[in-house]
Write a protein that holds these residues in place. Structure first.
Motif, PDB file in Angstrom:
ATOM      1  N   LEU A   1      19.608 -42.618 -32.207  1.00 10.48           N
ATOM      2  CA  LEU A   1      18.185 -42.898 -32.371  1.00 10.48           C
ATOM      3  C   LEU A   1      17.989 -43.582 -33.715  1.00 10.48           C
ATOM      4  CD1 LEU A   1      15.146 -42.515 -31.721  1.00 10.48           C
ATOM      5  CD2 LEU A   1      15.324 -40.273 -32.808  1.00 10.48           C
ATOM      6  N   VAL A   2      17.354 -44.751 -33.710  1.00  6.87           N
ATOM      7  CA  VAL A   2      17.057 -45.461 -34.949  1.00  6.87           C
ATOM      8  C   VAL A   2      15.562 -45.364 -35.199  1.00  6.87           C
ATOM      9  CG1 VAL A   2      17.110 -47.677 -36.141  1.00  6.87           C
ATOM     10  CG2 VAL A   2      18.985 -47.042 -34.598  1.00  6.87           C
ATOM     11  N   VAL A   3      15.206 -44.756 -36.333  1.00  6.14           N
ATOM     12  CA  VAL A   3      13.808 -44.640 -36.744  1.00  6.14           C
ATOM     13  C   VAL A   3      13.591 -45.690 -37.828  1.00  6.14           C
ATOM     14  CG1 VAL A   3      12.041 -43.160 -37.755  1.00  6.14           C
ATOM     15  CG2 VAL A   3      13.765 -42.180 -36.212  1.00  6.14           C
ATOM     16  N   PRO A   4      12.793 -46.720 -37.528  1.00  6.55           N
ATOM     17  CA  PRO A   4      12.594 -47.785 -38.510  1.00  6.55           C
ATOM     18  C   PRO A   4      11.646 -47.356 -39.629  1.00  6.55           C
ATOM     19  CG  PRO A   4      11.292 -48.226 -36.540  1.00  6.55           C
ATOM     20  CD  PRO A   4      12.104 -46.980 -36.274  1.00  6.55           C
ATOM     21  N   PRO A   5      11.729 -48.008 -40.793  1.00  4.12           N
ATOM     22  CA  PRO A   5      10.818 -47.691 -41.896  1.00  4.12           C
ATOM     23  C   PRO A   5       9.352 -47.938 -41.529  1.00  4.12           C
ATOM     24  CG  PRO A   5      12.641 -49.011 -42.690  1.00  4.12           C
ATOM     25  CD  PRO A   5      12.737 -48.976 -41.185  1.00  4.12           C
ATOM     26  N   SER A   6       9.117 -48.785 -40.527  1.00  6.60           N
ATOM     27  CA  SER A   6       7.740 -49.112 -40.139  1.00  6.60           C
ATOM     28  C   SER A   6       7.036 -47.960 -39.429  1.00  6.60           C
ATOM     29  CB  SER A   6       7.726 -50.349 -39.247  1.00  6.60           C
ATOM     30  OG  SER A   6       8.501 -50.118 -38.085  1.00  6.60           O
ATOM     31  N   GLY A   7       7.768 -46.926 -39.062  1.00  4.44           N
ATOM     32  CA  GLY A   7       7.121 -45.770 -38.453  1.00  4.44           C
ATOM     33  C   GLY A   7       7.666 -45.422 -37.089  1.00  4.44           C
ATOM     34  N   PRO A   8       7.049 -44.422 -36.449  1.00  5.47           N
ATOM     35  CA  PRO A   8       7.567 -43.920 -35.174  1.00  5.47           C
ATOM     36  C   PRO A   8       7.401 -44.930 -34.045  1.00  5.47           C
ATOM     37  CG  PRO A   8       5.477 -42.887 -35.691  1.00  5.47           C
ATOM     38  CD  PRO A   8       5.848 -43.728 -36.875  1.00  5.47           C
ATOM     39  N   ARG A   9       8.222 -44.728 -33.044  1.00  8.17           N
ATOM     40  CA  ARG A   9       8.146 -45.540 -31.835  1.00  8.17           C
ATOM     41  C   ARG A   9       8.521 -44.659 -30.663  1.00  8.17           C
ATOM     42  NH1 ARG A   9      13.200 -46.791 -30.087  1.00  8.17           N
ATOM     43  NH2 ARG A   9      14.890 -46.502 -31.545  1.00  8.17           N
ATOM     44  N   PRO A  10       8.055 -44.986 -29.473  1.00  7.04           N
ATOM     45  CA  PRO A  10       8.415 -44.174 -28.302  1.00  7.04           C
ATOM     46  C   PRO A  10       9.903 -44.265 -27.993  1.00  7.04           C
ATOM     47  CG  PRO A  10       6.561 -45.623 -27.820  1.00  7.04           C
ATOM     48  CD  PRO A  10       7.118 -46.038 -29.146  1.00  7.04           C
ATOM     49  N   VAL A  11      10.485 -43.161 -27.574  1.00  4.48           N
ATOM     50  CA  VAL A  11      11.897 -43.104 -27.195  1.00  4.48           C
ATOM     51  C   VAL A  11      11.972 -42.360 -25.871  1.00  4.48           C
ATOM     52  CG1 VAL A  11      14.165 -42.208 -27.818  1.00  4.48           C
ATOM     53  CG2 VAL A  11      12.628 -43.005 -29.579  1.00  4.48           C
ATOM     54  N   ARG A  12      12.857 -42.794 -24.999  1.00  4.06           N
ATOM     55  CA  ARG A  12      13.022 -42.116 -23.713  1.00  4.06           C
ATOM     56  C   ARG A  12      14.491 -41.788 -23.505  1.00  4.06           C
ATOM     57  NH1 ARG A  12      10.382 -43.195 -18.080  1.00  4.06           N
ATOM     58  NH2 ARG A  12      11.866 -42.107 -16.756  1.00  4.06           N
ATOM     59  N   TYR A  13      14.749 -40.522 -23.145  1.00  2.00           N
ATOM     60  CA  TYR A  13      16.077 -40.077 -22.773  1.00  2.00           C
ATOM     61  C   TYR A  13      15.964 -39.500 -21.361  1.00  2.00           C
ATOM     62  CZ  TYR A  13      17.195 -40.345 -27.728  1.00  2.00           C
ATOM     63  OH  TYR A  13      17.393 -40.787 -28.995  1.00  2.00           O
TER      64      TYR A  13
END
Length: 98
Positions: A81-93
């Motif tokens: 999982l890559v969390v960018p400095p720009s903030g959260p994003r949706p992730v699906r597993y």
């Protein structure tokens, strides 16, 4: 079988893990320090746990004492999982538990 999915996020090069617990709907929010604060930017190794007991054919006493087993398929390894400095994003597993 019912289970609660527990997620742990291990940031590469940082000893501070993140975590999450998903409900029956499968949605979760990552946490680092306090509930709902999110994950720090970085790359994380994702681990998922989902344990349950058989239900339906056992009495409540038997179901409560039946052995707990992992419902995560053997060898399941979600991508980092890559969390960018720009903030959260949706992730699906996608995890099919039986």
């Amino acid at each position: 079988m019912k289970c609660t999915h527990e997620h742990s996020f291990w940031q590469r090069g940082c000893p501070l893990p993140g975590s999450a617990v998903s409900g029956a709907d499968g949605f979760f929010h990552g946490t680092t320090f306090t509930d709902g604060d999110g994950l720090r930017p970085g790359t994380y190794e994702v681990r998922m746990e989902c344990e349950g007991r058989p239900a339906g054919t056992l009495s409540p006493d038997e179901a409560h004492t039946a052995p707990v087993k992992s419902l995560v398929p053997r060898g399941f390894a979600p991508p980092d999982l890559v969390v960018p400095p720009s903030g959260p994003r949706p992730v699906r597993y996608d995890l099919d538990v039986k």
